[in-house]
Design a protein around this motif. Structure first.
Motif, PDB file in Angstrom:
ATOM      1  N   PHE A  90       0.835  -1.205   0.000  1.00 57.66           N
ATOM      2  CA  PHE A  90       0.000   0.000   0.000  1.00 57.66           C
ATOM      3  C   PHE A  90       0.871   1.257   0.000  1.00 57.66           C
ATOM      4  CE2 PHE A  90      -3.068   2.819   2.523  1.00 57.66           C
ATOM      5  CZ  PHE A  90      -3.753   3.218   1.383  1.00 57.66           C
ATOM      6  N   SER A  91       1.862   1.280   0.894  1.00 55.45           N
ATOM      7  CA  SER A  91       2.719   2.470   0.957  1.00 55.45           C
ATOM      8  C   SER A  91       3.556   2.622  -0.305  1.00 55.45           C
ATOM      9  CB  SER A  91       3.615   2.430   2.195  1.00 55.45           C
ATOM     10  OG  SER A  91       4.574   1.407   2.102  1.00 55.45           O
ATOM     11  N   PHE A  92       3.982   1.512  -0.903  1.00 57.11           N
ATOM     12  CA  PHE A  92       4.783   1.601  -2.122  1.00 57.11           C
ATOM     13  C   PHE A  92       4.012   2.310  -3.231  1.00 57.11           C
ATOM     14  CE2 PHE A  92       5.727   0.060  -6.352  1.00 57.11           C
ATOM     15  CZ  PHE A  92       7.045   0.469  -6.473  1.00 57.11           C
ATOM     16  N   PHE A  93       2.764   1.906  -3.441  1.00 55.22           N
ATOM     17  CA  PHE A  93       2.002   2.510  -4.537  1.00 55.22           C
ATOM     18  C   PHE A  93       1.669   3.976  -4.274  1.00 55.22           C
ATOM     19  CE2 PHE A  93       1.407  -1.951  -5.741  1.00 55.22           C
ATOM     20  CZ  PHE A  93       1.863  -1.870  -7.050  1.00 55.22           C
ATOM     21  N   ILE A  94       1.461   4.336  -3.022  1.00 52.11           N
ATOM     22  CA  ILE A  94       1.245   5.753  -2.707  1.00 52.11           C
ATOM     23  C   ILE A  94       2.542   6.541  -2.955  1.00 52.11           C
ATOM     24  CG2 ILE A  94       0.746   7.403  -0.854  1.00 52.11           C
ATOM     25  CD1 ILE A  94      -1.719   5.817  -1.943  1.00 52.11           C
ATOM     26  N   MET A  95       3.679   5.974  -2.536  1.00 51.80           N
ATOM     27  CA  MET A  95       4.960   6.648  -2.777  1.00 51.80           C
ATOM     28  C   MET A  95       5.229   6.791  -4.271  1.00 51.80           C
ATOM     29  SD  MET A  95       7.541   5.347   0.267  1.00 51.80           S
ATOM     30  CE  MET A  95       7.641   3.661  -0.288  1.00 51.80           C
ATOM     31  N   LEU A  96       4.902   5.751  -5.036  1.00 53.33           N
ATOM     32  CA  LEU A  96       5.109   5.799  -6.482  1.00 53.33           C
ATOM     33  C   LEU A  96       4.238   6.881  -7.119  1.00 53.33           C
ATOM     34  CD1 LEU A  96       6.374   4.606  -9.038  1.00 53.33           C
ATOM     35  CD2 LEU A  96       4.501   2.947  -9.072  1.00 53.33           C
ATOM     36  N   LEU A  97       2.981   6.955  -6.712  1.00 53.57           N
ATOM     37  CA  LEU A  97       2.092   7.991  -7.246  1.00 53.57           C
ATOM     38  C   LEU A  97       2.622   9.391  -6.944  1.00 53.57           C
ATOM     39  CD1 LEU A  97      -1.451   6.574  -6.394  1.00 53.57           C
ATOM     40  CD2 LEU A  97      -0.491   6.954  -8.675  1.00 53.57           C
ATOM     41  N   LEU A  98       3.089   9.598  -5.733  1.00 55.80           N
ATOM     42  CA  LEU A  98       3.611  10.920  -5.363  1.00 55.80           C
ATOM     43  C   LEU A  98       4.896  11.249  -6.106  1.00 55.80           C
ATOM     44  CD1 LEU A  98       2.917  10.991  -1.537  1.00 55.80           C
ATOM     45  CD2 LEU A  98       1.800  12.346  -3.315  1.00 55.80           C
ATOM     46  N   LYS A  99       5.762  10.252  -6.259  1.00 53.09           N
ATOM     47  CA  LYS A  99       7.037  10.500  -6.943  1.00 53.09           C
ATOM     48  C   LYS A  99       6.816  10.804  -8.414  1.00 53.09           C
ATOM     49  CE  LYS A  99      11.382   8.496  -8.388  1.00 53.09           C
ATOM     50  NZ  LYS A  99      11.207   8.502  -9.843  1.00 53.09           N
ATOM     51  N   GLN A 100       6.000   9.994  -9.072  1.00 56.01           N
ATOM     52  CA  GLN A 100       5.826  10.159 -10.514  1.00 56.01           C
ATOM     53  C   GLN A 100       4.794  11.223 -10.866  1.00 56.01           C
ATOM     54  OE1 GLN A 100       5.133   6.154 -11.962  1.00 56.01           O
ATOM     55  NE2 GLN A 100       7.312   5.904 -12.339  1.00 56.01           N
ATOM     56  N   GLY A 101       3.674  11.225 -10.171  1.00 57.49           N
ATOM     57  CA  GLY A 101       2.605  12.148 -10.511  1.00 57.49           C
ATOM     58  C   GLY A 101       2.869  13.568 -10.054  1.00 57.49           C
ATOM     59  N   ALA A 102       3.200  13.724  -8.803  1.00 56.58           N
ATOM     60  CA  ALA A 102       3.372  15.068  -8.238  1.00 56.58           C
ATOM     61  C   ALA A 102       4.831  15.504  -8.200  1.00 56.58           C
ATOM     62  CB  ALA A 102       2.782  15.106  -6.829  1.00 56.58           C
ATOM     63  N   GLN A 103       5.738  14.621  -8.631  1.00 53.92           N
ATOM     64  CA  GLN A 103       7.171  14.939  -8.629  1.00 53.92           C
ATOM     65  C   GLN A 103       7.651  15.383  -7.241  1.00 53.92           C
ATOM     66  OE1 GLN A 103       9.295  14.755 -11.507  1.00 53.92           O
ATOM     67  NE2 GLN A 103       7.580  13.656 -12.390  1.00 53.92           N
ATOM     68  N   CYS A 104       7.232  14.665  -6.212  1.00 64.03           N
ATOM     69  CA  CYS A 104       7.584  15.022  -4.838  1.00 64.03           C
ATOM     70  C   CYS A 104       9.002  14.608  -4.496  1.00 64.03           C
ATOM     71  CB  CYS A 104       6.611  14.374  -3.857  1.00 64.03           C
ATOM     72  SG  CYS A 104       4.942  15.021  -3.980  1.00 64.03           S
ATOM     73  N   SER A 105       9.546  15.250  -3.488  1.00 68.82           N
ATOM     74  CA  SER A 105      10.891  14.945  -3.013  1.00 68.82           C
ATOM     75  C   SER A 105      10.876  13.647  -2.212  1.00 68.82           C
ATOM     76  CB  SER A 105      11.397  16.082  -2.133  1.00 68.82           C
ATOM     77  OG  SER A 105      10.753  16.034  -0.871  1.00 68.82           O
ATOM     78  N   PRO A 106      12.047  13.054  -1.998  1.00 68.32           N
ATOM     79  CA  PRO A 106      12.109  11.842  -1.178  1.00 68.32           C
ATOM     80  C   PRO A 106      11.552  12.053   0.235  1.00 68.32           C
ATOM     81  CG  PRO A 106      14.183  12.142  -2.338  1.00 68.32           C
ATOM     82  CD  PRO A 106      13.361  13.370  -2.593  1.00 68.32           C
ATOM     83  N   VAL A 107      11.665  13.254   0.768  1.00 62.27           N
ATOM     84  CA  VAL A 107      11.155  13.526   2.116  1.00 62.27           C
ATOM     85  C   VAL A 107       9.631  13.403   2.135  1.00 62.27           C
ATOM     86  CG1 VAL A 107      11.007  15.225   3.971  1.00 62.27           C
ATOM     87  CG2 VAL A 107      13.127  15.004   2.657  1.00 62.27           C
ATOM     88  N   THR A 108       8.964  14.031   1.186  1.00 64.07           N
ATOM     89  CA  THR A 108       7.506  13.965   1.104  1.00 64.07           C
ATOM     90  C   THR A 108       7.045  12.548   0.798  1.00 64.07           C
ATOM     91  OG1 THR A 108       7.473  16.232   0.283  1.00 64.07           O
ATOM     92  CG2 THR A 108       5.482  14.923  -0.069  1.00 64.07           C
ATOM     93  N   VAL A 109       7.704  11.893  -0.144  1.00 58.91           N
ATOM     94  CA  VAL A 109       7.348  10.531  -0.536  1.00 58.91           C
ATOM     95  C   VAL A 109       7.480   9.584   0.655  1.00 58.91           C
ATOM     96  CG1 VAL A 109       8.149   8.577  -1.939  1.00 58.91           C
ATOM     97  CG2 VAL A 109       7.831  10.816  -2.984  1.00 58.91           C
TER      98      VAL A 109
END
Length: 167
Positions: A90-109
């Motif tokens: 669950f956390s992996f897919f949320i992190m992936l969405l934030l990284k790819q979709g919103a271009q978030c930093s590693p801290v936010t992800v």
């Protein structure tokens, strides 16, 4: 820039998986008790976040799932594997969405990953023990996931800034 060969990628994945297993073992040795079950530092997620940014989503998912399965079989329980997979996937897919979709930093992800990891495990616990009262733990687990995820994200960002690997 030079591309990595399949052998180099496989070797790197092996080292990252070993690092994640070691982080999980070290985490199990740290006696932290906050009175709420399920609160951990999330040290293995450090390796997952680094892998996500360094190699990509497929590789990060492999490291995450393989680490959960191997650590569960080595020094865990079947319920630990179930809870770990629920939170980890669950956390992996949320992190992936934030990284790819919103271009978030590693801290936010990572902060989002810490929160959703706890949420995924809590939802599975509610289903397994058939007790919705476990949801009362949600605010504490939300805060703990955010705080530990934030710290892991800061360390991940600093490690990624210092790595100088060929593409």
């Amino acid at each position: 820039m030079k591309r990595r060969s399949a052998g180099q990628t496989c070797a790197m994945l092996g080292m990252l998986l070993a690092s994640a297993l070691l982080c999980g073992y070290i985490e199990s040795l740290i006696p932290i008790s906050f009175g709420v079950p399920g609160i951990k530092l999330g040290l293995p997620n450090l390796v997952v976040v680094i892998t996500l940014y360094l190699l990509g989503p497929k590789e990060a998912l492999v490291v995450s799932v393989a680490r959960i399965l191997l650590s569960g079989f080595l020094y865990g329980t079947m319920f630990g594997v179930v809870y770990g997979l629920a939170g980890g996937i669950f956390s992996f897919f949320i992190m992936l969405l934030l990284k790819q979709g919103a271009q978030c930093s590693p801290v936010t992800v990572s902060a989002a990953g810490g929160i959703t990891h706890n949420l995924g495990q809590l939802l599975v616990a509610v289903l397994v023990v058939e007790n919705r009262n476990l949801l009362y733990y949600l605010p504490v687990l939300f805060f703990a996931g955010f705080l530990t995820g934030l710290l892991i994200g800061i360390v991940s960002r600093e490690v990624l800034l210092r790595l100088r690997l060929p593409k």
